[in-house]
Design a protein around this motif. Structure first.
Motif, PDB file in Angstrom:
ATOM      1  N   LEU A  43       0.800  -1.224   0.000  1.00 18.39           N
ATOM      2  CA  LEU A  43       0.000   0.000   0.000  1.00 18.39           C
ATOM      3  C   LEU A  43       0.834   1.276   0.000  1.00 18.39           C
ATOM      4  N   GLU A  59      -9.089   0.882   1.244  1.00 18.75           N
ATOM      5  CA  GLU A  59      -8.320  -0.367   1.258  1.00 18.75           C
ATOM      6  C   GLU A  59      -7.824  -0.679   2.669  1.00 18.75           C
ATOM      7  N   LEU A  60      -7.388   0.334   3.398  1.00 22.72           N
ATOM      8  CA  LEU A  60      -6.979   0.118   4.793  1.00 22.72           C
ATOM      9  C   LEU A  60      -8.150  -0.437   5.603  1.00 22.72           C
ATOM     10  N   ARG A  63      -8.966  -4.092   4.515  1.00 22.81           N
ATOM     11  CA  ARG A  63      -7.993  -5.078   4.994  1.00 22.81           C
ATOM     12  C   ARG A  63      -8.087  -5.288   6.502  1.00 22.81           C
ATOM     13  N   ALA A  64      -8.520  -4.272   7.217  1.00 24.87           N
ATOM     14  CA  ALA A  64      -8.657  -4.385   8.671  1.00 24.87           C
ATOM     15  C   ALA A  64     -10.034  -4.930   9.065  1.00 24.87           C
ATOM     16  N   LEU A  68     -10.104  -1.119  12.058  1.00 25.68           N
ATOM     17  CA  LEU A  68      -9.197   0.031  12.044  1.00 25.68           C
ATOM     18  C   LEU A  68      -9.726   1.138  12.936  1.00 25.68           C
ATOM     19  N   ARG A  92      -5.898  -8.011  11.748  1.00 22.41           N
ATOM     20  CA  ARG A  92      -5.923  -8.609  10.410  1.00 22.41           C
ATOM     21  C   ARG A  92      -5.288  -9.987  10.461  1.00 22.41           C
ATOM     22  N   GLY A 125       4.540  -2.046   9.838  1.00 23.63           N
ATOM     23  CA  GLY A 125       3.371  -1.627   9.071  1.00 23.63           C
ATOM     24  C   GLY A 125       3.298  -2.311   7.727  1.00 23.63           C
ATOM     25  N   TRP A 129       0.112  -4.826   6.695  1.00 23.21           N
ATOM     26  CA  TRP A 129      -0.847  -4.487   5.642  1.00 23.21           C
ATOM     27  C   TRP A 129      -0.678  -5.298   4.365  1.00 23.21           C
ATOM     28  N   SER A 130       0.455  -6.008   4.209  1.00 26.87           N
ATOM     29  CA  SER A 130       0.697  -6.795   2.985  1.00 26.87           C
ATOM     30  C   SER A 130       0.085  -8.163   3.079  1.00 26.87           C
TER      31      SER A 130
END
Length: 130
Positions: A43, A59-60, A63-64, A68, A92, A125, A129-130
């Protein structure tokens, strides 16, 4: 605008983000905004224009899977930049992310023209997130 007005704009942006109010966020962004997402993960990189920035935020959140949570700790106004200091929490794939972050905002004519994220631990991070 002066530094206090810029700080108020940043606070309003955080309030909108936390509330999921993307319409208000869009109003606060210049048409040519550039958001520099920190790190080297999937990201990371520059998001150009309000649509790209809002897609990044989406997208954050996606994905969470709704976990979030961003908490604004402080806003530091300056002559050239306004800095937001925040804490982040997300979950996640059985993992939890809790870390601080600063975002350095450039503001012109009452709009955010540029934002640059700086994470407490960019490797953590990127991995999360990946």
């Amino acid at each position: 605008m002066g530094s206090q007005e810029d700080a108020a704009l940043v606070r309003r942006g955080y309030e909108a983000f936390i509330a999921g109010d993307m319409d208000t966020l869009r109003e606060l962004f210049a048409d040519d905004i550039v958001w520099h997402a920190a790190g080297t993960g999937e990201l990371a990189g520059d998001k150009k224009g309000p649509d790209a920035v809002l897609a990044y935020f989406g997208e954050l959140a996606s994905r969470a899977t709704g976990s979030l949570k961003v908490t604004l700790e402080d806003v530091a106004p300056g002559d050239r930049y306004t800095v937001g200091i925040q804490s982040n929490h997300a979950e996640r794939n059985g993992r939890t992310l809790d870390q601080r972050q600063v975002v350095v905002f450039s503001i012109s004519d009452g709009k955010v023209t540029e934002a640059r994220e700086m994470l407490e631990d960019t490797a953590l991070g990127a991995d999360f997130w990946s």
